[in-house]
Design an enzyme around this catalytic site. Structure first.
Site, mmCIF file in Angstrom:
data_model
loop_
_atom_site.group_PDB
_atom_site.id
_atom_site.type_symbol
_atom_site.label_atom_id
_atom_site.label_comp_id
_atom_site.label_asym_id
_atom_site.label_seq_id
_atom_site.Cartn_x
_atom_site.Cartn_y
_atom_site.Cartn_z
ATOM 1 N N LYS A 113 -26.201 -15.702 -7.152
ATOM 2 C CA LYS A 113 -26.917 -14.483 -7.539
ATOM 3 C C LYS A 113 -26.545 -13.374 -6.544
ATOM 4 O O LYS A 113 -27.026 -13.347 -5.420
ATOM 5 C CB LYS A 113 -28.430 -14.709 -7.547
ATOM 6 N N GLU A 138 -24.371 -19.927 -11.212
ATOM 7 C CA GLU A 138 -23.624 -18.827 -10.592
ATOM 8 C C GLU A 138 -24.365 -18.358 -9.335
ATOM 9 O O GLU A 138 -25.609 -18.397 -9.313
ATOM 10 C CB GLU A 138 -23.514 -17.632 -11.551
ATOM 11 N N CYS A 144 -33.041 8.670 25.364
ATOM 12 C CA CYS A 144 -32.479 9.224 26.588
ATOM 13 C C CYS A 144 -32.305 10.727 26.419
ATOM 14 O O CYS A 144 -31.864 11.197 25.377
ATOM 15 C CB CYS A 144 -31.131 8.566 26.879
ATOM 16 N N LYS A 155 -34.421 -19.045 -5.752
ATOM 17 C CA LYS A 155 -34.445 -18.261 -4.518
ATOM 18 C C LYS A 155 -34.457 -19.206 -3.311
ATOM 19 O O LYS A 155 -35.325 -20.079 -3.215
ATOM 20 C CB LYS A 155 -35.676 -17.344 -4.484
ATOM 21 N N ASP A 208 0.831 -1.208 0.000
ATOM 22 C CA ASP A 208 0.000 0.000 0.000
ATOM 23 C C ASP A 208 0.864 1.256 0.000
ATOM 24 O O ASP A 208 0.548 2.250 -0.656
ATOM 25 C CB ASP A 208 -0.917 0.007 1.233
ATOM 26 N N SER A 226 -34.538 -9.127 -16.679
ATOM 27 C CA SER A 226 -34.604 -9.740 -15.353
ATOM 28 C C SER A 226 -34.845 -11.233 -15.522
ATOM 29 O O SER A 226 -35.058 -11.709 -16.641
ATOM 30 C CB SER A 226 -35.718 -9.099 -14.525
ATOM 31 N N ASP A 257 0.644 4.118 -2.855
ATOM 32 C CA ASP A 257 0.305 5.507 -2.537
ATOM 33 C C ASP A 257 1.413 6.464 -2.980
ATOM 34 O O ASP A 257 1.149 7.569 -3.471
ATOM 35 C CB ASP A 257 0.054 5.660 -1.035
#
Length: 657
Positions: free
Chosen positions: A111, A109, A418, A306, A31, A80, A35
């Protein structure tokens, strides 16, 4: 090395590093090095702006904030899928396919539960990205999609026109971190990663989208000019070779293999970095897909399985009340451990008193539990026949379980809150708000430093900030002497802030930045506001009875009185600044829209208010002027429709003078 060669080398190295990190999940560059190289590239492009290209790694943050999204008509509809809910329906789907084509094979695959988008490339360059919308028309979210590091901004040896489809999602780890941050800031939490991803992708400011760390998995070639493919697997291999992050997939030759793979995905869904809401089954052969065609709504060659939500009984052992950082009391059910969607559940939210009363939930009950959206455990209902004798209806406490201050129910909602100004449960949020830019504007006192101070026991109330000692602050993690000196100098400087900022910094319910300014202008001193009656408060413009009662309750609380006394002791200013003699905009309302070049909206608002006027976020018949910058959209149109005068930046500045 000349600058052009260095720029080209840096871009190549950074693109490769991004691909390894975000697509292959196998980084070879640290990193720190990334950077450092990115900063060097930014410096070179700033020195030579003619070298900046749309596919440069420096362009990932996107452009200016938009006024609105434009519509995009998809070249190829984003269809869809028809849902199936059990394996019998899946076998019926297979029979329908086999009635048209011979020996189909399938690709299965997961979903992804995210937001479907189309990515469009011209001559290899990413030029546009759009949401699915209704499948035929979506919204242009190009600038926000540029911020997703796993989307290549340029692809090698690409077709002249190339469109791919993918699913944008928020990784689970990012989602939980985002909600923790929002809770610290007292902001509303996202219900699930899908809502978070959708909300992030539709931000008008690309910098916000960039901060959300979205990701994408691509799963379809929509259009590839000049290219031909035989199977869906061929297209996925092609996408992977072009540098895209491709959806996990498995090839199956029979429907029984499909059901086995769907069961495996369901069993392992907790292991995915993204949420899934099912599994997708697609015919692999593209010629067979063309034979099968589509209905008016769905392709006949694919289905979405589903998973049914698991619902199991558990015994409710106790109800505990948590106090959030905004002061809201949230009851939680303590449950006998129960296994749901791959994890062991031991608690579930009960939301609020209305939820408990409506479902008549009592300690000792047997309740039915499920995971809402496969994420959040929730109690569905009680099993009345299993209720133990003597179980009593549950009522939330009337005193805060953390600080003992009275609680109150919101007049316009179901939450109980509160009222303690120094409640330890709300301390992080209260301190962060107190120090924020629009409140006391204490530079350097961000949430990380606040957590550091609270964790060390140095601060228990905003008033304690003004009694910190340098040696205590310098001894904290990541501080040191210089940082401590800078922080204490910023705290000292904040003592001179105007009364309006202090009123806003208190975090009184219903009292925002605008109300703080109105109250300071009317009462002039904190003491006068503290002693104001209900009648005096409701007589102030824009202060209704609910706001007035909220102010009275806050001012009369022992914790609030202690806080104000602590601030007085520290020498914090409690007097409003004298109004300037220039009040030429008294009674006028301005609306600022579009990109402003010569000043920020905050600066313009301050100029308006210093001259007695008000700035508003929406255009109405009461608007006096609209100040329109570059890219002004719906607000400008509405002003024109209503016949409201529109000022350029130059005209606005002339008016100021």
């Amino acid at each position: 090395m000349d600058y052009q060669t260095e720029i080209a080398d840096l871009r190549r190295e950074l693109e490769r590093a991004s691909y390894e990190y975000y697509v292959q999940d196998a980084p070879t560059m640290s990193d720190y090095d990334y950077d450092h190289k990115l900063r060097r590239l930014e410096e070179l492009e700033a020195a030579h702006p003619e070298t900046v290209t749309p596919d440069s790694p420096t362009q990932r943050v996107g452009g200016k904030a938009l006024e609105s999204f434009t519509q995009v008509e998809h070249k190829v509809p984003l269809e869809s899928l028809q849902d199936v809910f059990d394996f019998d329906e899946l076998r019926a789907f297979d029979q329908r396919v086999r009635s048209v084509v011979n020996d189909p094979s399938y690709v299965v695959e997961p979903k992804v539960d995210g937001l479907s988008v189309a990515l469009e490339y011209v001559d290899g360059l990413f030029v546009r990205g759009a949401t699915r919308g209704d499948g035929r028309v979506g919204e242009d979210v190009t600038e926000n999609l540029r911020t997703i590091r796993s989307i290549p901004l340029r692809i090698p040896d690409a077709p002249a026109q190339f469109i791919v489809r993918g699913e944008v999602f928020m990784p689970k780890k990012v989602f939980h971190a985002l909600n923790e941050e929002r809770e610290r800031r007292g902001e509303a939490l996202f219900a699930n990663p899908r809502n978070a991803a959708a909300g992030s992708l539709r931000q008008l400011d690309p910098r916000i989208a960039a901060s959300r760390k979205l990701d994408i998995l691509v799963f379809n070639v929509q259009w590839a000019e000049g290219e031909t493919f035989r199977t869906h697997l061929d297209t996925l291999d092609y996408l992977s070779a072009k540098g895209f992050k491709v959806i996990p997939h498995v090839s199956c030759s029979t429907v029984e293999q499909v059901t086995e793979q769907i069961a495996k995905i369901g069993d392992s869904r907790e292991g995915y970095q993204f949420d899934i809401d099912g599994a997708v089954v697609k015919v692999n052969d593209l010629d067979q897909r063309r034979q099968l065609g589509s209905t008016a709504k769905f392709p006949r060659w694919a289905a979405a399985y589903k998973y049914p939500p698991e619902v199991k009984p558990s015994k409710l052992l106790d109800i505990v009340v948590q106090v959030g950082r905004t002061g809201v009391l949230t009851p939680r059910a303590v449950l006998e451990p129960v296994r749901l969607a791959g994890t062991t559940v031991t608690s579930a939210t009960l939301h609020n008193q209305d939820f408990i009363t409506e479902k008549d939930i009592r300690i000792g009950d047997t309740v039915l539990v499920r995971k809402a959206g496969e994420i959040i455990p929730e109690v569905l209902s009680v099993v009345p026949d299993l209720r133990p004798e003597g179980a009593q209806p549950y009522v939330l406490p009337t005193l805060c379980p953390v600080c003992g201050a009275p609680v109150e129910r919101e007049e316009d909602g179901a939450h109980v809150r509160c009222t303690g100004a120094e409640c330890p449960a709300q301390l992080l949020r209260n301190l962060a708000h107190f120090a924020s830019r629009d409140a006391m504007d204490i530079e350097g006192l961000g949430i990380a430093v606040v957590e550091n101070l609270v964790g060390a026991g140095l601060v228990k109330t905003p008033g304690d900030l003004y009694f910190l000692k340098e040696e205590d602050v310098a001894g904290l993690d990541r501080m040191g002497k210089k940082s401590a000196q800078n922080l204490l100098a910023a705290i000292e400087k904040s003592k001179g802030q105007d009364l309006s900022r202090l009123i806003y910094a208190f975090g009184i319910r219903q009292v925002g930045q605008k109300a703080g300014k109105i109250l300071a202008a009317r009462f002039h001193t904190l003491e006068a506001l503290e002693n104001a009656s209900l009648e005096e408060l409701t007589a102030v413009d824009d202060v209704g009875e609910i706001t007035a009662r909220s102010i009275l309750e806050w001012m009369s609380s022992p914790q609030s009185k202690h806080l104000m006394a602590r601030l007085r002791e520290a020498g914090v200013n409690m007097t409003a600044a004298e109004q300037g003699s220039d009040q030429r905009f008294q009674g006028m309302t301005f609306v600022l829209t579009g990109g402003l070049e010569q000043f920020t909206r905050e600066q313009a608002s301050e100029m308006i208010e210093a001259r007695g006027g008000k700035s508003s976020g929406s255009v109405s018949k009461k608007t006096t002027y609209v100040v329109a910058g570059e890219g002004a959209g719906s607000k400008l149109r509405k002003a024109q429709e209503l016949g409201i005068p529109v000022l350029s930046e130059g005209e606005f500045l002339a008016l100021m003078e």
